[in-house]
Write a protein that holds these residues in place. Sequence first.
Motif, short mmCIF file in Angstrom:
data_model
loop_
_atom_site.label_atom_id
_atom_site.label_comp_id
_atom_site.label_asym_id
_atom_site.label_seq_id
_atom_site.Cartn_x
_atom_site.Cartn_y
_atom_site.Cartn_z
N MET A 104 31.30 36.47 29.00
CA MET A 104 32.38 36.08 29.91
C MET A 104 33.45 35.30 29.14
O MET A 104 33.15 34.48 28.31
CB MET A 104 31.80 35.21 31.03
N THR B 196 48.46 40.31 37.57
CA THR B 196 47.32 40.91 38.30
C THR B 196 47.75 41.74 39.50
O THR B 196 46.99 41.92 40.44
CB THR B 196 46.28 39.84 38.76
N GLU C 67 42.88 45.18 26.65
CA GLU C 67 42.48 43.93 27.28
C GLU C 67 43.68 42.99 27.38
O GLU C 67 44.59 43.05 26.55
CB GLU C 67 41.41 43.22 26.45
N ASP D 120 40.31 37.17 31.96
CA ASP D 120 40.60 38.60 31.86
C ASP D 120 41.31 39.07 33.14
O ASP D 120 40.84 38.78 34.25
CB ASP D 120 39.26 39.36 31.69
N THR E 286 41.56 41.95 34.56
CA THR E 286 40.91 42.92 35.44
C THR E 286 39.74 42.31 36.20
O THR E 286 39.41 42.77 37.29
CB THR E 286 40.39 44.14 34.63
N ARG E 287 39.13 41.27 35.64
CA ARG E 287 37.92 40.73 36.29
C ARG E 287 38.14 39.37 36.95
O ARG E 287 37.40 38.99 37.85
CB ARG E 287 36.79 40.60 35.25
#
Lengths: 317, 301
Positions: A1, A57, A65, A72, A74-75
Amino acid sequence: MHQPGRDVRIDVRSLGKSYGSVEALIDVTLNAKAGSVLAVLGHNGAGKSTLVDILATRSAPTSGEATVCGWDVTRFGRHIRRHIGMAGQFVGLDDSLSGRGNLILLARLLGASRKQAKERADELIALFDLTDAATRKVATYSGGMRRRLDLAASVLGRPDVLFLDEPSTGLDPMSRAALWWFIERLAADGTTVLLTTQYLEEADHLASDVVVLGAGRVVARGTPTQLKSSFGSRTATVTFADDTSMRRAIAVLGLAANPTADEARRTVTVPVTGAAGVTTLVRMLDAAGVFATDLTTAEPTLNDVYMTLHEHGWPAS
Amino acid sequence: MAGLMSRHALPARHDPRSYDPEATVTLYLRHNGYQPPQRQGPQWTGTRLSTQVAVLAGRSLRAAFSDYRLVFFGLLQPIVLLLLFSQVFSALGTLPGVAEYQSYLNFLMPATMVNIALATAMSSGVGLLAEVYTGFVGRLRAMPVNLLAVLMARTVSDAVRLAVQLAVAVLAAVYLLDFQPPNAMGTIAAMLLCVVFGWGLSWIFVALATWQHKPEIMHAASFVVMFPLMFSSSAYMPVNSMPGWLQAVSKANPVTYAIDATRALALGKPVGSALAMAVLLIAGAALLGGAISARNFRRTR
């Protein structure tokens, strides 16, 4: 992570985005540290807004990435959205509310109490010189006023990272100057600002780093000074009293440099290197008995960089 | 970032191509010596879903009731429809299935209430599209705001608006057109059912709005849905008086159950299974519409 980064606020590695067969971003890599201003320069369709949308986002990358504040995109969009502000190319306001009403509403959505929201709204209304129109519906605002209110909304939550997608579009010169002043002070106070622009002067003035996008790719990068020294050159422009002097100067200077003439203004421009270059130029004209009425020098601008890159078919950096 | 530091170390007024920042502050910002607010106050990082829904619904309601012309015509529309239908079709008051309600107006009024609910539900979809088009939703996408709050606020505020419309329409029908409900409680229950029906159905139109993005298509699709639903139901004529095939359609039409239940509640008749069916259908519509719209109204594309 991923752990939140302390220094690098924006970190993009080999980012790609495609819409079907159209590739909007290809292998884009860049980063920006805390308190810096990164300008993303490019023509229409170069991929600037796509990049901002991904980092804010609002859009997902197809490959590569990207992290914002160490998270991040995307997450951990939820985490990122707590720390960013954004003013897009298209102003996102509620026309049915007043300017003050818009700011109060957005501050409340960010978690401010009613009292805090009102105080913050009044503060930003005054800062962006919208006091006289504060209670008027946004539908009655001019384009420049809407843009200013949109910018005010983008800093409501005191973000760590601010995305400004062509923020000067639609602003008059005075408003643009004020915007620049504001961005400079935000950065000085630790905010990371990523701004996209087509105004080369803006990138030159504000940014510590510039990334030039062309057809979705990074075609050049560096500090404004580095870019200008790599892709542009200092020039000297000599003005003459008559056409004869100008033509003689072209003939003389043509032996050593590549002069360009503006016959209407009776000027000849040549690239020069340092103080010696200017001295050589003056000596050559003096030796030939050509008298000039004026001599000015100019630093290369990012416009030169942009045009040079464009003429060379976007060389990869 | 050395470039930045040196840039900031030099006063901007020394840059020959620059503006004079102090003059700019005086003339434009009017804040001499202003320090950026970045670190002067708290950094807000979002709030609860319930607060987001309340704030956004409040905003929609303020917008809906801030323009008196919009309010006036919005409230007048159902009254005009009621007046026209009750007068044009007044002769139908003696038909079997209608006569038991004493007048065609009594038969028609509950259907009009459902009609108002349908129209309001339809406007939820159009309203959502308008918000998407203004770019306001685009801004929320980059904020710590749950996008489900946008959808919930839309349907909740429209339900409140619907309640006001229904109250005005019922009062107008009672005092201007001689609508005769037997008791107030039944009428209030009928209004509540219509509000819930409108709220449930608004999720279907919101789902439609998240599926396609052109207001023109949204309008056209909404009317295509709305008119057959109303005219193939028990709204304007008793189902038994319809042709055989239309009776079959009517009995499969969810609006029929909503109208039958509203009519029974408002006019003090036995409710039967219509109320349970109506509630079941409303719950189904809300769940289906909610699931589709939540899926379509994603944050990222």
